[in-house]
Design a protein around this motif. Structure first.
Motif, PDB file in Angstrom:
ATOM      1  N   PHE A 193     -10.517  21.222 -39.136  1.00  0.00           N
ATOM      2  CA  PHE A 193     -11.680  20.953 -38.741  1.00  0.00           C
ATOM      3  C   PHE A 193     -11.870  20.209 -37.929  1.00  0.00           C
ATOM      4  O   PHE A 193     -13.129  19.340 -37.236  1.00  0.00           O
ATOM      5  CB  PHE A 193     -11.221  20.684 -40.560  1.00  0.00           C
ATOM      6  CG  PHE A 193     -11.952  21.502 -41.775  1.00  0.00           C
ATOM      7  CD1 PHE A 193     -13.086  21.818 -41.524  1.00  0.00           C
ATOM      8  CD2 PHE A 193     -10.071  21.563 -42.240  1.00  0.00           C
ATOM      9  CE1 PHE A 193     -12.798  22.996 -42.365  1.00  0.00           C
ATOM     10  CE2 PHE A 193     -11.163  22.893 -43.332  1.00  0.00           C
ATOM     11  CZ  PHE A 193     -12.102  23.583 -43.849  1.00  0.00           C
ATOM     12  N   LYS A 194     -11.031  19.387 -37.406  1.00  0.00           N
ATOM     13  CA  LYS A 194     -10.747  18.267 -36.429  1.00  0.00           C
ATOM     14  C   LYS A 194     -11.485  18.718 -35.371  1.00  0.00           C
ATOM     15  O   LYS A 194     -12.196  18.378 -34.322  1.00  0.00           O
ATOM     16  CB  LYS A 194      -9.554  17.336 -36.454  1.00  0.00           C
ATOM     17  CG  LYS A 194      -9.459  16.483 -38.049  1.00  0.00           C
ATOM     18  CD  LYS A 194      -9.779  15.455 -38.115  1.00  0.00           C
ATOM     19  CE  LYS A 194     -10.123  14.625 -36.697  1.00  0.00           C
ATOM     20  NZ  LYS A 194     -10.288  12.841 -37.007  1.00  0.00           N
ATOM     21  N   LEU A 195     -11.344  19.443 -34.968  1.00  0.00           N
ATOM     22  CA  LEU A 195     -11.430  20.105 -33.593  1.00  0.00           C
ATOM     23  C   LEU A 195     -12.706  20.423 -33.274  1.00  0.00           C
ATOM     24  O   LEU A 195     -13.729  20.789 -32.940  1.00  0.00           O
ATOM     25  CB  LEU A 195     -10.656  21.663 -33.238  1.00  0.00           C
ATOM     26  CG  LEU A 195      -9.469  20.931 -32.756  1.00  0.00           C
ATOM     27  CD1 LEU A 195      -8.751  22.040 -32.610  1.00  0.00           C
ATOM     28  CD2 LEU A 195      -9.113  20.908 -32.049  1.00  0.00           C
ATOM     29  N   TRP A 208      -1.042  23.922 -44.182  1.00  0.00           N
ATOM     30  CA  TRP A 208      -2.196  23.097 -44.643  1.00  0.00           C
ATOM     31  C   TRP A 208      -2.654  22.120 -42.925  1.00  0.00           C
ATOM     32  O   TRP A 208      -4.172  22.209 -43.062  1.00  0.00           O
ATOM     33  CB  TRP A 208      -2.032  22.475 -45.578  1.00  0.00           C
ATOM     34  CG  TRP A 208      -3.165  20.914 -45.950  1.00  0.00           C
ATOM     35  CD1 TRP A 208      -3.967  21.067 -47.010  1.00  0.00           C
ATOM     36  CD2 TRP A 208      -3.093  19.987 -46.148  1.00  0.00           C
ATOM     37  NE1 TRP A 208      -4.941  20.317 -46.979  1.00  0.00           N
ATOM     38  CE2 TRP A 208      -4.556  19.095 -46.298  1.00  0.00           C
ATOM     39  CE3 TRP A 208      -2.399  19.070 -44.689  1.00  0.00           C
ATOM     40  CZ2 TRP A 208      -4.745  18.007 -45.406  1.00  0.00           C
ATOM     41  CZ3 TRP A 208      -2.517  17.434 -44.513  1.00  0.00           C
ATOM     42  CH2 TRP A 208      -4.045  16.712 -45.597  1.00  0.00           C
ATOM     43  N   LEU A 209      -1.557  21.440 -42.651  1.00  0.00           N
ATOM     44  CA  LEU A 209      -1.454  20.344 -41.189  1.00  0.00           C
ATOM     45  C   LEU A 209      -2.579  21.355 -40.293  1.00  0.00           C
ATOM     46  O   LEU A 209      -3.499  20.883 -39.458  1.00  0.00           O
ATOM     47  CB  LEU A 209      -0.698  20.051 -41.014  1.00  0.00           C
ATOM     48  CG  LEU A 209       0.145  19.086 -41.911  1.00  0.00           C
ATOM     49  CD1 LEU A 209       1.446  19.049 -40.935  1.00  0.00           C
ATOM     50  CD2 LEU A 209      -0.739  17.762 -42.317  1.00  0.00           C
ATOM     51  N   GLN A 210      -2.675  22.621 -39.851  1.00  0.00           N
ATOM     52  CA  GLN A 210      -3.308  23.568 -39.146  1.00  0.00           C
ATOM     53  C   GLN A 210      -5.064  23.697 -39.001  1.00  0.00           C
ATOM     54  O   GLN A 210      -5.876  23.803 -38.696  1.00  0.00           O
ATOM     55  CB  GLN A 210      -2.541  24.642 -38.324  1.00  0.00           C
ATOM     56  CG  GLN A 210      -1.119  24.547 -38.021  1.00  0.00           C
ATOM     57  CD  GLN A 210      -1.263  26.541 -37.888  1.00  0.00           C
ATOM     58  OE1 GLN A 210      -1.902  26.968 -37.278  1.00  0.00           O
ATOM     59  NE2 GLN A 210       0.189  26.792 -37.756  1.00  0.00           N
ATOM     60  N   LYS A 211      -4.830  24.108 -40.668  1.00  0.00           N
ATOM     61  CA  LYS A 211      -6.484  23.627 -41.377  1.00  0.00           C
ATOM     62  C   LYS A 211      -7.138  22.850 -41.211  1.00  0.00           C
ATOM     63  O   LYS A 211      -8.512  22.471 -40.561  1.00  0.00           O
ATOM     64  CB  LYS A 211      -6.578  24.239 -42.685  1.00  0.00           C
ATOM     65  CG  LYS A 211      -6.164  26.188 -42.829  1.00  0.00           C
ATOM     66  CD  LYS A 211      -5.705  26.140 -44.263  1.00  0.00           C
ATOM     67  CE  LYS A 211      -5.547  27.050 -44.398  1.00  0.00           C
ATOM     68  NZ  LYS A 211      -5.196  27.658 -46.305  1.00  0.00           N
ATOM     69  N   ARG A 212      -6.284  21.288 -41.447  1.00  0.00           N
ATOM     70  CA  ARG A 212      -6.835  19.899 -41.116  1.00  0.00           C
ATOM     71  C   ARG A 212      -6.945  19.883 -39.187  1.00  0.00           C
ATOM     72  O   ARG A 212      -8.003  19.410 -39.352  1.00  0.00           O
ATOM     73  CB  ARG A 212      -5.959  19.011 -41.350  1.00  0.00           C
ATOM     74  CG  ARG A 212      -6.160  17.726 -42.094  1.00  0.00           C
ATOM     75  CD  ARG A 212      -7.133  17.531 -43.392  1.00  0.00           C
ATOM     76  NE  ARG A 212      -8.324  16.155 -43.975  1.00  0.00           N
ATOM     77  CZ  ARG A 212      -8.727  16.253 -44.715  1.00  0.00           C
ATOM     78  NH1 ARG A 212      -9.200  17.204 -45.561  1.00  0.00           N
ATOM     79  NH2 ARG A 212      -8.951  14.738 -44.532  1.00  0.00           N
ATOM     80  N   ASP A 272      -5.669  11.378 -28.686  1.00  0.00           N
ATOM     81  CA  ASP A 272      -6.573  10.953 -29.970  1.00  0.00           C
ATOM     82  C   ASP A 272      -6.800  11.788 -31.179  1.00  0.00           C
ATOM     83  O   ASP A 272      -7.036  11.004 -32.100  1.00  0.00           O
ATOM     84  CB  ASP A 272      -8.038  10.305 -29.132  1.00  0.00           C
ATOM     85  CG  ASP A 272      -7.516   9.109 -27.653  1.00  0.00           C
ATOM     86  OD1 ASP A 272      -6.775   8.805 -27.790  1.00  0.00           O
ATOM     87  OD2 ASP A 272      -8.616   8.860 -27.122  1.00  0.00           O
ATOM     88  N   LEU A 273      -7.020  12.356 -31.362  1.00  0.00           N
ATOM     89  CA  LEU A 273      -7.821  13.728 -31.946  1.00  0.00           C
ATOM     90  C   LEU A 273      -6.587  13.395 -33.051  1.00  0.00           C
ATOM     91  O   LEU A 273      -6.225  13.734 -34.182  1.00  0.00           O
ATOM     92  CB  LEU A 273      -8.471  14.985 -31.508  1.00  0.00           C
ATOM     93  CG  LEU A 273      -9.188  16.234 -32.855  1.00  0.00           C
ATOM     94  CD1 LEU A 273     -10.026  16.411 -32.047  1.00  0.00           C
ATOM     95  CD2 LEU A 273      -7.341  16.797 -32.740  1.00  0.00           C
TER      96      LEU A 273
END
Length: 203
Positions: A80-82, A73-77, A48-49
């Motif tokens: 933030f989601k985590l 960039w995707l990892q940083k995003r 879901d995340l």
């Protein structure tokens, strides 16, 4: 689309090219899922995340600043989601066990009780950004030693052999890296446990 590089993929995505979005999803979904699952420990919550992450990318495709390096960039995003996930959900048994194992590997198992971290507070996203910026700005050797130790779980002796450094030099680099992190988070009044939690999220 398989042979399209990341920069072109982003350009097409900004133009609302859905095929470019599908290629982005295909290219990076599994890697991000693996990273998130290591922290969450629940497959449905992880699914879901990560899906929410990609939905946000599509919905905000015209305004997002993807930076120069898409995987980073995707990892940083994802971090933030985590951070938001744990702020809203708190820690359940699986999360606590994952974090407890991390603390144990870092030698902090007798210093902290993971149950203290009941809920991530509202400043974590800013704290996360500050810590990540500090790691990125470390001198090359210091950052290399820090990442080998934290992310790849190498011992001081292993890092010493790998980088041809004395164990004392490795320890000094690690101590200086931690000191930098502490200084960069002073404004957030972060506890040592909170800093460790953010480092755990990143690595």
């Amino acid at each position: 689309m398989r042979h399209t590089d990341d920069k072109e993929l982003i350009r097409l995505l900004r133009l609302s090219d859905y095929a470019a979005f599908e290629e982005l999803h295909h290219r990076y979904w599994l890697k991000l899922h693996k990273l998130a699952y290591r922290k969450i420990g629940d497959r449905q919550d992880t699914y879901d995340l990560v899906q929410e992450l990609f939905i946000e990318i599509w919905e905000k495709r015209g305004t997002l600043n993807f930076g120069e390096e898409l995987p980073g960039w995707l990892q940083k995003r994802l971090w933030f989601k985590l951070s938001g996930f744990f702020r809203k959900r708190g820690f359940n048994g699986k999360h606590q066990e994952n974090f407890r194992q991390y603390l144990e590997n870092q030698g902090f198992d007798k210093c902290f009780d993971p149950a203290e971290l009941r809920e991530v507070n509202a400043c974590y996203e800013d704290l996360l950004a500050a810590i990540n910026k500090t790691i990125e700005e470390m001198p090359n050797r210091m950052r290399e030693v820090f990442i080998l130790h934290r992310r790849q779980q190498h011992t001081v002796d292993e890092i010493s052999d790998k980088l041809n450094l004395s164990p004392k030099t490795v320890r000094n680099q690690l101590d200086r890296a931690i000191a930098r992190l502490r200084r960069s988070t002073e404004a957030y009044d972060a506890t040592a446990l909170e800093i460790l939690f953010i480092v755990w999220l990143i690595f």
